[in-house]
Design a protein around this motif. Structure first.
Motif, PDB file in Angstrom:
ATOM      1  N   ALA A  71     -26.610 -32.978  20.362  1.00 20.97           N
ATOM      2  CA  ALA A  71     -25.470 -33.903  20.271  1.00 20.97           C
ATOM      3  C   ALA A  71     -25.514 -34.667  18.956  1.00 20.97           C
ATOM      4  O   ALA A  71     -24.482 -34.852  18.295  1.00 20.97           O
ATOM      5  CB  ALA A  71     -25.464 -34.867  21.453  1.00 20.97           C
ATOM      6  N   GLY A  72     -26.690 -35.100  18.546  1.00 19.16           N
ATOM      7  CA  GLY A  72     -26.838 -35.798  17.271  1.00 19.16           C
ATOM      8  C   GLY A  72     -26.498 -34.908  16.091  1.00 19.16           C
ATOM      9  O   GLY A  72     -25.867 -35.346  15.128  1.00 19.16           O
ATOM     10  N   ARG A  73     -26.889 -33.639  16.175  1.00 15.55           N
ATOM     11  CA  ARG A  73     -26.568 -32.694  15.096  1.00 15.55           C
ATOM     12  C   ARG A  73     -25.060 -32.500  14.983  1.00 15.55           C
ATOM     13  O   ARG A  73     -24.507 -32.471  13.890  1.00 15.55           O
ATOM     14  CB  ARG A  73     -27.270 -31.351  15.318  1.00 15.55           C
ATOM     15  CG  ARG A  73     -27.096 -30.408  14.153  1.00 15.55           C
ATOM     16  CD  ARG A  73     -28.001 -29.180  14.152  1.00 15.55           C
ATOM     17  NE  ARG A  73     -28.246 -28.539  15.424  1.00 15.55           N
ATOM     18  CZ  ARG A  73     -29.330 -28.741  16.184  1.00 15.55           C
ATOM     19  NH1 ARG A  73     -30.269 -29.579  15.798  1.00 15.55           N
ATOM     20  NH2 ARG A  73     -29.469 -28.098  17.313  1.00 15.55           N
ATOM     21  N   ALA A  74     -24.360 -32.406  16.124  1.00 15.95           N
ATOM     22  CA  ALA A  74     -22.901 -32.285  16.102  1.00 15.95           C
ATOM     23  C   ALA A  74     -22.276 -33.543  15.506  1.00 15.95           C
ATOM     24  O   ALA A  74     -21.309 -33.465  14.749  1.00 15.95           O
ATOM     25  CB  ALA A  74     -22.371 -32.042  17.508  1.00 15.95           C
ATOM     26  N   PHE A  75     -22.844 -34.710  15.810  1.00 16.64           N
ATOM     27  CA  PHE A  75     -22.311 -35.973  15.294  1.00 16.64           C
ATOM     28  C   PHE A  75     -22.526 -36.090  13.789  1.00 16.64           C
ATOM     29  O   PHE A  75     -21.604 -36.428  13.047  1.00 16.64           O
ATOM     30  CB  PHE A  75     -22.978 -37.147  16.018  1.00 16.64           C
ATOM     31  CG  PHE A  75     -22.457 -38.484  15.600  1.00 16.64           C
ATOM     32  CD1 PHE A  75     -21.180 -38.892  15.959  1.00 16.64           C
ATOM     33  CD2 PHE A  75     -23.233 -39.339  14.849  1.00 16.64           C
ATOM     34  CE1 PHE A  75     -20.688 -40.134  15.572  1.00 16.64           C
ATOM     35  CE2 PHE A  75     -22.757 -40.580  14.462  1.00 16.64           C
ATOM     36  CZ  PHE A  75     -21.487 -40.980  14.823  1.00 16.64           C
ATOM     37  N   VAL A  76     -23.731 -35.789  13.327  1.00 13.32           N
ATOM     38  CA  VAL A  76     -24.055 -35.927  11.903  1.00 13.32           C
ATOM     39  C   VAL A  76     -23.305 -34.904  11.055  1.00 13.32           C
ATOM     40  O   VAL A  76     -22.736 -35.239  10.025  1.00 13.32           O
ATOM     41  CB  VAL A  76     -25.579 -35.812  11.676  1.00 13.32           C
ATOM     42  CG1 VAL A  76     -25.915 -35.697  10.202  1.00 13.32           C
ATOM     43  CG2 VAL A  76     -26.292 -37.014  12.290  1.00 13.32           C
ATOM     44  N   THR A  79     -19.657 -30.828  13.198  1.00  9.43           N
ATOM     45  CA  THR A  79     -19.337 -29.455  13.585  1.00  9.43           C
ATOM     46  C   THR A  79     -19.777 -29.251  15.023  1.00  9.43           C
ATOM     47  O   THR A  79     -20.778 -29.833  15.463  1.00  9.43           O
ATOM     48  CB  THR A  79     -20.055 -28.408  12.699  1.00  9.43           C
ATOM     49  OG1 THR A  79     -21.459 -28.625  12.771  1.00  9.43           O
ATOM     50  CG2 THR A  79     -19.587 -28.479  11.260  1.00  9.43           C
ATOM     51  N   PRO A  80     -19.063 -28.442  15.802  1.00 10.43           N
ATOM     52  CA  PRO A  80     -19.476 -28.175  17.182  1.00 10.43           C
ATOM     53  C   PRO A  80     -20.840 -27.487  17.231  1.00 10.43           C
ATOM     54  O   PRO A  80     -21.178 -26.689  16.351  1.00 10.43           O
ATOM     55  CB  PRO A  80     -18.385 -27.241  17.701  1.00 10.43           C
ATOM     56  CG  PRO A  80     -17.206 -27.530  16.849  1.00 10.43           C
ATOM     57  CD  PRO A  80     -17.766 -27.836  15.489  1.00 10.43           C
ATOM     58  N   VAL A  81     -21.596 -27.815  18.252  1.00 10.36           N
ATOM     59  CA  VAL A  81     -22.904 -27.213  18.476  1.00 10.36           C
ATOM     60  C   VAL A  81     -22.938 -26.683  19.897  1.00 10.36           C
ATOM     61  O   VAL A  81     -22.612 -27.406  20.838  1.00 10.36           O
ATOM     62  CB  VAL A  81     -24.046 -28.231  18.256  1.00 10.36           C
ATOM     63  CG1 VAL A  81     -25.386 -27.647  18.650  1.00 10.36           C
ATOM     64  CG2 VAL A  81     -24.072 -28.696  16.808  1.00 10.36           C
ATOM     65  N   ILE A  82     -23.322 -25.420  20.051  1.00 15.96           N
ATOM     66  CA  ILE A  82     -23.461 -24.813  21.374  1.00 15.96           C
ATOM     67  C   ILE A  82     -24.938 -24.834  21.747  1.00 15.96           C
ATOM     68  O   ILE A  82     -25.763 -24.258  21.050  1.00 15.96           O
ATOM     69  CB  ILE A  82     -22.923 -23.373  21.388  1.00 15.96           C
ATOM     70  CG1 ILE A  82     -21.437 -23.377  21.034  1.00 15.96           C
ATOM     71  CG2 ILE A  82     -23.152 -22.727  22.758  1.00 15.96           C
ATOM     72  CD1 ILE A  82     -20.856 -21.996  20.840  1.00 15.96           C
ATOM     73  N   GLU A  83     -25.235 -25.505  22.834  1.00 19.88           N
ATOM     74  CA  GLU A  83     -26.613 -25.629  23.305  1.00 19.88           C
ATOM     75  C   GLU A  83     -26.794 -24.761  24.545  1.00 19.88           C
ATOM     76  O   GLU A  83     -26.211 -25.052  25.589  1.00 19.88           O
ATOM     77  CB  GLU A  83     -26.906 -27.089  23.645  1.00 19.88           C
ATOM     78  CG  GLU A  83     -28.269 -27.331  24.209  1.00 19.88           C
ATOM     79  CD  GLU A  83     -28.471 -28.785  24.622  1.00 19.88           C
ATOM     80  OE1 GLU A  83     -29.573 -29.080  25.106  1.00 19.88           O
ATOM     81  OE2 GLU A  83     -27.541 -29.608  24.494  1.00 19.88           O
ATOM     82  N   HIS A  95     -21.212 -29.334  22.345  1.00 25.64           N
ATOM     83  CA  HIS A  95     -21.063 -30.692  21.826  1.00 25.64           C
ATOM     84  C   HIS A  95     -19.987 -30.670  20.739  1.00 25.64           C
ATOM     85  O   HIS A  95     -20.145 -30.002  19.722  1.00 25.64           O
ATOM     86  CB  HIS A  95     -22.386 -31.200  21.256  1.00 25.64           C
ATOM     87  CG  HIS A  95     -23.504 -31.139  22.241  1.00 25.64           C
ATOM     88  ND1 HIS A  95     -23.652 -32.057  23.258  1.00 25.64           N
ATOM     89  CD2 HIS A  95     -24.514 -30.257  22.383  1.00 25.64           C
ATOM     90  CE1 HIS A  95     -24.722 -31.745  23.970  1.00 25.64           C
ATOM     91  NE2 HIS A  95     -25.253 -30.658  23.459  1.00 25.64           N
ATOM     92  N   LEU A  96     -18.892 -31.401  20.975  1.00 25.11           N
ATOM     93  CA  LEU A  96     -17.745 -31.409  20.072  1.00 25.11           C
ATOM     94  C   LEU A  96     -17.589 -32.784  19.431  1.00 25.11           C
ATOM     95  O   LEU A  96     -17.489 -33.781  20.141  1.00 25.11           O
ATOM     96  CB  LEU A  96     -16.472 -31.058  20.851  1.00 25.11           C
ATOM     97  CG  LEU A  96     -16.526 -29.741  21.622  1.00 25.11           C
ATOM     98  CD1 LEU A  96     -15.412 -29.661  22.637  1.00 25.11           C
ATOM     99  CD2 LEU A  96     -16.478 -28.581  20.649  1.00 25.11           C
ATOM    100  N   PRO A  97     -17.563 -32.838  18.097  1.00 24.64           N
ATOM    101  CA  PRO A  97     -17.408 -34.149  17.444  1.00 24.64           C
ATOM    102  C   PRO A  97     -16.014 -34.733  17.657  1.00 24.64           C
ATOM    103  O   PRO A  97     -15.026 -34.003  17.701  1.00 24.64           O
ATOM    104  CB  PRO A  97     -17.647 -33.844  15.961  1.00 24.64           C
ATOM    105  CG  PRO A  97     -17.481 -32.383  15.820  1.00 24.64           C
ATOM    106  CD  PRO A  97     -17.711 -31.749  17.151  1.00 24.64           C
TER     107      PRO A  97
END
Length: 156
Positions: A71-76, A79-83, A95-97
């Motif tokens: 979630a932090g990586r998506a925020f920083v 870009t969306p991150v699929i976990e 995780h969608l910003p």
């Protein structure tokens, strides 16, 4: 609604409801259009150091670091991150910003069924993920999916 009427966009649904109904409306839209099983809204604090889950008081969950984890990586990176989850074939946590006019507000974390992020539905090869998807380190021996959601959101 009949077959000749266009499908209302998610934005038009969200703009039509009062502020106190936004979360429930977003949850319903994600469930209807993407078979989302869970949705959590994480809002950034003023210092942009933590992401606080938005829940009904007095129940509050622990904050998430704004610069660590998926979630932090998506925020920083914005870009969306699929976990992948421990049951990678069953579900993925996406995780969608959330950004408004360039201001980072938080993250919308959505649990989707594995079929919604199925590599067979992608127009790209697994070796070249779409620009919006970044890979999160998977749990031990779990494949990572880098596909966009299967169902498109209709426009007005």
């Amino acid at each position: 609604m009949n077959a000749s009427e266009p499908v209302r966009s998610a934005e038009s649904h969200l703009r039509a409801v009062p502020p106190h109904a936004l979360e429930a409306t977003a949850r319903r839209l994600l469930a209807d259009r993407f078979a989302a099983q869970e949705m959590v809204l994480l809002l950034a604090d003023y210092g942009l150091t933590v992401l606080q889950p938005v829940t009904h008081l007095p129940h509050t969950d622990d904050p998430v670091p704004a610069n660590d984890g998926p979630a932090g990586r998506a925020f920083v990176t914005q870009t969306p991150v699929i976990e992948p989850t421990e049951h990678a074939a069953a579900t993925h946590l996406v995780h969608l910003p959330i950004t408004v006019r360039g201001d980072r507000l938080g993250i919308l974390s959505v649990r989707l069924p594995g079929s919604a992020t199925d590599p067979a539905r992608c127009s790209n090869s697994p070796s070249s993920p779409p620009r919006w998807a970044t890979r999160s380190p998977p749990p031990a021996a779990t494949p990572t999916c880098t596909c966009r959601p299967a169902a498109p959101v209709a426009s007005p």
